[in-house]
Design an enzyme around this catalytic site. Structure first.
Site, PDB file in Angstrom:
ATOM      1  N   ILE A 511       0.984  -1.245   0.022  1.00 37.33           N
ATOM      2  CA  ILE A 511      -0.093   0.167  -0.068  1.00 37.33           C
ATOM      3  C   ILE A 511       0.802   1.447   0.056  1.00 37.33           C
ATOM      4  CG2 ILE A 511      -2.080  -0.854   1.008  1.00 37.33           C
ATOM      5  CD1 ILE A 511      -0.894  -0.046   3.918  1.00 37.33           C
ATOM      6  N   GLY A 512       1.986   0.906   0.004  1.00 40.84           N
ATOM      7  CA  GLY A 512       2.949   2.066  -0.126  1.00 40.84           C
ATOM      8  C   GLY A 512       4.496   1.879  -0.267  1.00 40.84           C
ATOM      9  N   GLY A 514       8.576   3.515   0.247  1.00 35.87           N
ATOM     10  CA  GLY A 514       9.260   4.775   0.589  1.00 35.87           C
ATOM     11  C   GLY A 514      10.636   4.378   0.676  1.00 35.87           C
ATOM     12  N   GLY A 515      11.636   5.405   1.200  1.00 33.23           N
ATOM     13  CA  GLY A 515      12.926   5.090   1.199  1.00 33.23           C
ATOM     14  C   GLY A 515      13.252   3.788   2.306  1.00 33.23           C
ATOM     15  N   GLY A 517      11.448   1.367   2.687  1.00 33.28           N
ATOM     16  CA  GLY A 517      11.054   0.132   2.171  1.00 33.28           C
ATOM     17  C   GLY A 517       9.527   0.135   1.827  1.00 33.28           C
ATOM     18  N   VAL A 519       5.413  -0.798   2.294  1.00 28.76           N
ATOM     19  CA  VAL A 519       4.504  -0.881   3.339  1.00 28.76           C
ATOM     20  C   VAL A 519       3.236  -1.840   2.901  1.00 28.76           C
ATOM     21  CG1 VAL A 519       2.860   0.288   4.863  1.00 28.76           C
ATOM     22  CG2 VAL A 519       4.891   1.402   4.027  1.00 28.76           C
ATOM     23  N   LYS A 533       5.343  -2.270   7.940  1.00 32.54           N
ATOM     24  CA  LYS A 533       6.442  -1.492   7.135  1.00 32.54           C
ATOM     25  C   LYS A 533       7.741  -2.250   7.245  1.00 32.54           C
ATOM     26  CE  LYS A 533       8.250   3.078   7.908  1.00 32.54           C
ATOM     27  NZ  LYS A 533       7.860   4.326   8.527  1.00 32.54           N
ATOM     28  N   ASP A 629       8.923  15.989   9.778  1.00 35.72           N
ATOM     29  CA  ASP A 629       8.486  15.740   8.472  1.00 35.72           C
ATOM     30  C   ASP A 629       7.134  15.489   8.308  1.00 35.72           C
ATOM     31  OD1 ASP A 629       9.262  14.867   5.918  1.00 35.72           O
ATOM     32  OD2 ASP A 629       9.460  12.722   6.352  1.00 35.72           O
TER      33      ASP A 629
END
Ligand SMILES: *[C@@H]1O[C@H](CO)[C@@H](O)[C@H](O)[C@H]1NC(C)=O
Ligand SMILES: *[C@@H]1O[C@H](CO)[C@@H](O)[C@H](O)[C@H]1NC(C)=O
Ligand SMILES: *[C@@H]1O[C@H](CO)[C@@H](O)[C@H](O)[C@H]1NC(C)=O
Ligand SMILES: *[C@@H]1O[C@H](CO)[C@@H](O)[C@H](O)[C@H]1NC(C)=O
Ligand SMILES: *[C@@H]1O[C@H](CO)[C@@H](O)[C@H](O)[C@H]1NC(C)=O
Ligand SMILES: *[C@@H]1O[C@H](CO)[C@@H](O)[C@H](O)[C@H]1NC(C)=O
Ligand SMILES: *[C@@H]1O[C@H](CO)[C@@H](O)[C@H](O)[C@H]1NC(C)=O
Ligand SMILES: *[C@@H]1O[C@H](CO)[C@@H](O)[C@H](O)[C@H]1NC(C)=O
Ligand SMILES: *[C@@H]1O[C@H](CO)[C@@H](O)[C@H](O)[C@H]1NC(C)=O
Length: 847
Positions: A511-512, A514-515, A517, A519, A533, A629
């Site tokens: 579902i996602g 990012g840097g 890894g 998710v 995650k 962030d």
């Protein structure tokens, strides 16, 4: 003058007393290639290095070299063109220290950096194909050799090939008998099941590969009775530095007793330690609070190593309270180590030996210390003062030719752990020093006295102590195990459970990305829906953030902060398991997807939720926490669009009382980054306020904060929207789907709030509590629109914060993906023209 002399003499003599100098019998200290005696007066005890010409044969192959650019031992060298041998007469048999000094230099005819040679002692190869690069730092090789002959022969063998013969060289040699207690000959290794014991360790050859003064400075031969050098641990520390403290005491507080004396390690090593940065209030408010301090040491594989750990507890208030775990690699070296079982008084040193075989696939030895399950919340700590790692060469004495096959290849050794117990003598038990008074400061009172902000709901496991919460029934089963005394295990979820729950990390469930890894959506064995995650294999980068997120989220619970359900750190996996937020990130509901449009009221409510979460981070916990962030992808929406702030990997503790800011390297996401933080690297919670202001504009205009596809004046949402705001025409740029649906007063209040969040100077920005208040007001204006006249209330509300000019907001002309994170930026010029500044940004892989 006389007084000064007297003081000096007193000082020197008292120092000698306290370090109980070791005087070896018949030592050999050679300044090779030198024709005169070289006195080393700074050594303690002082030493004279004598010329080497009487010690080696044959004489015909030798060259004496000198280097006017260096001094003392490194001013000369002895070089050999053929195999040559030094012979040292010894007075006693037993373990001897052999130290070889090498320093490359060039004279008219020779370049020592090209020399390639072997060195052997007692028919055992010590160095094979050795060479010393010309780096202007000496290379010192140190060995502990068991000698049972009357003579130690040390042979230098130049490598040669068909075209030429190389040189062998050495600058200085030390040979002296080691104190008999240095390597005990009476305690042989304990064998653990399935591993081979190393017999007669004292009779092996050992090479010192690492010698570390943990938590302290370099200790030189001037402060070590065996003229050893101990280096600081900083470069080997694997765990983020924030997780540990370097503590120290005065060397005269170190109480040597039976078993350990300064030849084992000097007081300058025992008087510094690294300990856990853990406070009793943290542990009281969350018994799961736990981490390890880990060091990683590069080693050569296919060898066994002796690992000697030095301890001296001058840190604990009551020394009998300290229990901790010591790991080598993934194994317990000492579980529930209780220093009071080894020593009789605080600040009394002891050491423990272990051996380990490092298989071919590995090139590191990891040593970790961490909380023991026997420690109480108020005394949780772990300590390490010094560390030595020595390569064991168990090969037979009759010629192991290749050092890499030094270990007998027919014997598979896995892990041999030997415990050499050093029990101190009988001493009067020291009186208790202090009574530990535990004041769980703000964290206790906070949650009691601030009912409005009391975190509640959806805490998936028991959090004892201050932040007690109601359990939602679906999680109750998962809670049960945490009642065990192994607090630290309660957040742990097994890799197998996660693997099963995500259908072996099925890409369909992603579902996602990012840097950090990917998710995944998943289900735990008890039916709990979770977001998993999964970190990419441990890199120095991701691991501190992984630990930080566990640390933070296991301590704080709030309705508007995403809960951590557990984590997994097995088989070099870094996995975080969160509550599942079914509607995904706020960003996806605003732009770039075809999800249903959010109404203005829904958007306001989401902003209010997120502001509550952020306000709690800033003020609600005993430490103030800066998220660093904040962006629309880090605000997640759950059932009924309940919003929560997520992703705490970059978070850090805010300034403590009396400090106004934290200085730190720039981290955050391009487009949301506070320009003041960026310019002067002062991090305050107002940096989050700036980023939140960007989220408000994004919510209003439903477009990315940086959009390269738009015309230049529109690329940067902050610049563009604030221009329209200042012209009083904000309604012209709002999400077209909202046109005609926003109450003018609500819009005006909202725009004003965003503008203030984006003030150039942090001091001019409102606090999150102010922002929250104003957003709630904007919601109220929207809901009651029919009953009010336009602008009726604006005047009163205006006084909520001072009106400030909106200033510098960077425009971007460079292509950086919006949403990526910045790990670091170069020095910023004082003339902060936007393009100049941002052209110097270094973007990392993102998170
Ligand atoms: C000493 O330094 C000088 C100048 O740096 C250099 O030219 C010379 O080669 C050096 N001598 C040796 C023996 O390294
Ligand atoms: C032989 O050794 C010399 C000196 O070490 C070196 O310069 C040369 O490259 C070597 N030649 C070969 C073929 O390895
Ligand atoms: C250990 O060393 C001491 C002193 O060198 C010696 O007297 C003793 O016999 C040795 N013991 C063993 C078991 O080798
Ligand atoms: C070494 O000892 C001297 C006193 O002889 C002391 O001043 C100095 O601080 C010590 N160095 C370290 C690294 O402890
Ligand atoms: C110890 O941890 C706190 C947060 O709990 C942090 O503020 C502080 O900087 C850390 N101390 C050190 C020496 O790293
Ligand atoms: C250990 O060091 C930390 C910070 O470096 C300090 O706050 C703490 O008081 C020290 N503890 C002891 C017992 O020296
Ligand atoms: C040491 O720790 C690092 C980081 O956790 C890991 O990558 C490495 O595999 C470990 N090595 C050993 C021998 O345990
Ligand atoms: C500490 O390290 C050991 C060995 O790698 C590991 O088994 C343990 O789970 C770690 N503890 C924590 C809290 O990370
Ligand atoms: C290490 O030992 C294994 C056998 O145990 C052998 O296959 C391998 O070649 C050795 N590695 C090195 C670098 O010598």
């Amino acid at each position: 003058m006389e007084l000064l002399l007297a003081i000096t003499i007193f000082y020197l003599s008292s120092f000698h007393l306290s370090s109980s100098a070791f005087t070896p019998t018949n030592p050999h200290f050679l300044a090779c290639g030198s024709t005169s005696i070289i006195p080393l007066i700074t050594d303690n005890p002082a030493r004279n290095f004598t010329p080497d010409s009487d010690f080696f044969t044959p004489k015909s192959n030798s060259i004496s070299l000198s280097n006017p650019n260096s001094s003392l031992l490194y001013a000369t060298a002895r070089a050999f063109t053929e195999r040559s041998t030094y012979r040292f007469k010894l007075d006693s048999q037993g373990t001897h220290v052999l130290r070889l000094h090498f320093f490359s230099f060039t004279d008219q005819n020779h370049d020592l950096a090209t020399a390639r040679f072997d060195v052997s002692a007692l028919d055992r190869l010590l160095l094979f194909g050795f060479s010393v690069p010309n780096t202007q730092t000496p290379v010192i090789k140190e060995y502990l050799l068991w000698v049972d002959t009357a003579e130690l022969a040390l042979t230098f063998i130049p490598h040669s090939n068909s075209s030429a013969s190389s040189l062998a060289f050495v600058n200085a040699i030390e040979v002296f008998p080691a104190p008999t207690n240095l390597i005990s000959n009476s305690t042989d290794p304990e064998s653990v099941p399935s591993s081979r014991r190393i017999n007669q360790l004292a009779h092996q050859a050992l090479e010192i590969v690492h010698r570390i003064n943990v938590g302290g400075q370099k200790v030189t031969p001037a402060n070590d009775t065996l003229w050893r050098t101990w280096v600081p641990d900083d470069e080997y520390l694997f765990t983020d530095k924030d997780f540990s403290l370097d503590n120290s005491t005065s060397p005269k507080n170190i109480k040597y007793a039976a078993g350990v004396d300064p030849v084992i390690a000097p007081a300058n090593v025992y008087d510094t330690a690294r300990t856990m940065n853990i406070s009793s209030s943290m542990v009281l408010s969350n018994p799961n609070f736990d981490f390890n301090i880990t060091w990683s040491f590069p080693v050569t594989s296919n060898y066994s190593y002796l690992i000697r750990m030095h301890f001296c507890d001058f840190v604990s208030k009551i020394y009998t309270d300290l229990y901790f775990d010591v790991y080598i690699g993934d194994q317990f070296a000492h579980q529930d180590l209780h220093p009071a079982d080894k020593v009789d008084q605080p600040a009394e040193p002891f050491f423990l030996d272990s051996t380990l075989y490092v298989p071919t696939s590995q090139h590191l030895i990891n040593v970790s210390i961490g909380r023991s399950s026997k420690s109480s919340p108020t005394t949780a700590n772990a300590i390490l003062n010094g560390l030595e790692i020595m390569k064991v060469n168990p090969g037979s004495l009759d010629g192991s030719i290749n050092p890499d096959s030094g270990i007998s290849q027919t014997k598979k050794i896995h892990v041999a752990i030997l415990i050499s117990t050093i029990v101190g003598g009988v001493f009067v038990i020291a009186s208790a020093i202090a009574v530990l008074v535990l004041v769980c400061k703000r964290c206790c009172s906070k949650s009691v006295t601030k009912p409005a902000e009391t975190p509640f709901l959806r805490a998936p496991y028991r959090t004892d102590g201050a932040n007690s919460v109601e359990l939602s029934s679906q999680f109750t089963e998962r809670t049960a195990p945490s009642a065990s005394p192994h607090f630290k295990m309660s957040l742990h979820i097994s890799f197998i459970e996660i693997k099963v729950g995500t259908n072996d990390f099925d890409d369909k469930l992603v579902i996602g990305t990012g840097g950090f890894g990917k998710v995944y959506r998943g289900v735990l064995s008890d039916g709990t829906r979770v977001a998993v995650k999964r970190g990419t294999r441990r890199s120095g980068q991701g691991y501190p953030e992984f630990q930080r997120e566990i640390l933070l989220l296991s301590q704080i619970r709030h309705r508007h902060l995403v809960s951590l359900i557990g984590y997994c750190e097995e088989q070099s996996e870094m996995i975080l398991v969160y509550e599942y937020m079914e509607k995904g990130p706020l960003r996806d509901c605003l732009h770039g997807s075809d999800l249903p449009c959010l109404s203005w009221k829904q958007r306001l409510q989401i902003c209010i939720d997120a502001a509550r979460g952020l306000n709690y981070l800033h003020t609600g916990y005993s430490h103030n926490i800066i998220h660093r962030d904040i962006k629309s992808t880090n605000i997640l929406l759950g059932d009924k669009y309940l919003a929560k702030v997520s992703d705490f990997g970059l978070s850090r503790w805010g300034p403590s009382y009396g400090e106004t800011h934290v200085s730190t390297g720039v981290k955050g996401t391009f487009g949301y980054l506070d320009p003041e933080y960026f310019k002067i690297l002062k991090l305050t919670d107002k940096s989050d306020v700036y980023s939140f202001g960007m989220v408000l504009l994004e919510v209003l205009c439903a477009r990315p904060v940086i959009d390269q596809t738009l015309s230049s004046e529109q690329i940067n949402l902050a610049e563009w929207a604030l221009q329209w705001k200042q012209r009083g025409q904000l309604e012209k740029i709002i999400d077209p789907r909202l046109v005609g649906k926003i109450n003018v007063n609500s819009l005006s209040k909202f725009g004003e709030t965003a503008e203030k969040c984006l003030a150039e100077c942090a001091v001019d920005r409102p606090t999150m509590a102010d922002v929250l208040w104003n957003l709630e007001y904007a919601l109220q204006l929207q809901e009651t629109e029919l009953k009010r006249e336009p602008y009726e209330d604006s005047g009163n509300v205006e006084s909520q914060f001072p009106v400030t000019a909106v200033g510098w907001a960077p425009s971007t002309r460079i292509s950086i993906d919006e949403g990526r994170s910045m790990a670091g930026m170069r020095e910023v010029c004082s003339d902060t023209t936007a393009s100049k500044v941002f052209s110097q940004i270094i973007v990392d892989e993102g998170r």
